[in-house]
Scaffold this active site. Structure first.
Site, PDB file in Angstrom:
ATOM      1  CD  GLU A  44      19.703  39.591  26.934  1.00 52.44           C
ATOM      2  OE1 GLU A  44      20.674  39.535  26.135  1.00 52.44           O
ATOM      3  OE2 GLU A  44      19.828  39.897  28.122  1.00 52.44           O
ATOM      4  CB  CYS A 201      38.103  40.829  30.654  1.00 50.54           C
ATOM      5  SG  CYS A 201      39.213  39.530  30.047  1.00 50.54           S
ATOM      6  CB  CYS A 208      45.606  43.383  32.236  1.00 53.28           C
ATOM      7  SG  CYS A 208      44.964  42.419  30.835  1.00 53.28           S
ATOM      8  CB  CYS A 211      42.237  42.520  35.992  1.00 50.33           C
ATOM      9  SG  CYS A 211      41.481  40.888  36.153  1.00 50.33           S
ATOM     10  CB  CYS A 217      44.160  36.040  35.149  1.00 49.19           C
ATOM     11  SG  CYS A 217      43.880  36.058  33.365  1.00 49.19           S
TER      12      CYS A 217
END
Length: 307
Positions: A44, A201, A208, A211, A217
């Site tokens: 991380e 995204c 899109c 998607c 959305c």
């Protein structure tokens, strides 16, 4: 202003996205079941502002060389900086060493598992602590990285980008309210949002047409309105950051080859770049000394990485 989801929007985020994730998630060794808490923490921190494709091979090497906090805590700073390679922002490498030392000193070598204890470690912020607790232990806590924030703001609020500030209390509360009560399912939702933001995204070129949740959305339904303030790539050529990188690369190479560092004159010459001002080499050199990233030995008159 952060909009709470409708029932249909909630279904998209809590059911449809996890289904998408199950079929499209990347097979990353950092997410394998057997990865330790320490391995997750290192990953991380490495992946902050750095693409996963660059992180993966270096993370694998680190886990082989320093599989526990105790291993990293006793490693030389120079070896750690060299092993950081091309991840950028090498001060993170030294913060990881300090983090490892704190875990050994204060927690008997075991990564602590409370938000308070984690965020007291050097280099560990709210996001890193949340990711470890949620993804490795199924603790119910919102995980808000840039990808998650972008997906939620587009899908629920109809805005192209989230605020440029760190997540506010209102944004965090909205994300928390959205999650299922079960911690493991909540982690799955957060990871689905994160992966969706990374692969579909995306910031500047969202797919899109691919998607799976576009029907609900808010950004799509509003006609994809553009933010007035566009994100711009951080300049690099000619900046102090480039000059710092040149010095660190030269010293990493010198250390790797077993030479006793470089003369100060050589270091300043390395830092001279087109587009930089005449004072840049000295300014950058002094800043690296102050940050503890390099060391000047008065006896040998050489500049080296910290030992």
């Amino acid at each position: 202003m952060f909009t709470n989801p409708t029932a249909e929007a909630s279904r998209s985020l809590l059911i449809d996205l996890p289904h998408w994730f199950a079929a499209h998630q990347r097979n990353l060794p950092m997410r394998a079941q057997g990865v330790s808490d320490w391995g997750t923490l290192v990953f991380e921190i490495m992946s902050q502002q750095t693409p996963i494709s660059r992180v993966q091979p270096i993370w694998l090497e680190w886990m082989e060389r320093w599989p526990t906090p105790a291993d990293l805590a006793t490693a030389s700073s120079a070896d750690i900086i060299v092993a950081w390679a091309n991840l950028g922002y090498p001060s993170r490498a030294l913060r990881l060493k300090a983090c490892a030392a704190a875990i050994v000193e204060k927690h008997d070598g075991e990564v602590p598992l409370t938000m308070k204890e984690l965020t007291l470690l050097p280099g560990v912020g709210t996001y890193t602590a949340s990711a470890l607790l949620a993804f490795r232990h199924g603790i119910r806590v919102p995980v808000l990285d840039t990808n998650v924030r972008r997906v939620l703001v587009r899908f629920l609020d109809g805005r192209e980008f989230p605020p440029h500030t760190t997540p506010s209390k209102a944004e965090t509360m909205r994300a928390d309210a959205l999650l299922p009560e079960d911690g493991h399912r909540a982690a799955e939702v957060s990871l689905s949002l994160m992966e969706f933001g990374a692969l579909v995204c995306t910031q500047l070129s969202p797919s899109c047409d691919e998607c799976t949740i576009s029907n609900n959305c808010a950004w799509a339904l509003a006609g994809f309105p553009k933010n007035e303030k566009r994100p711009t790539p951080q300049p690099y050529v000619g900046t102090d950051r480039q000059a710092r990188g040149r010095i660190m690369k030269a010293l990493r190479t010198a250390h790797f080859e077993g030479t006793d560092g470089l003369t100060k004159r050589r270091v300043l010459d390395v830092a001279r770049i087109d587009g930089g001002d005449r004072y840049q080499p000295t300014r950058v050199y002094r800043a690296l000394l102050k940050d503890g990233m390099i060391v000047y030995n008065e006896d040998t008159k050489r500049v080296t990485l910290p030992r």
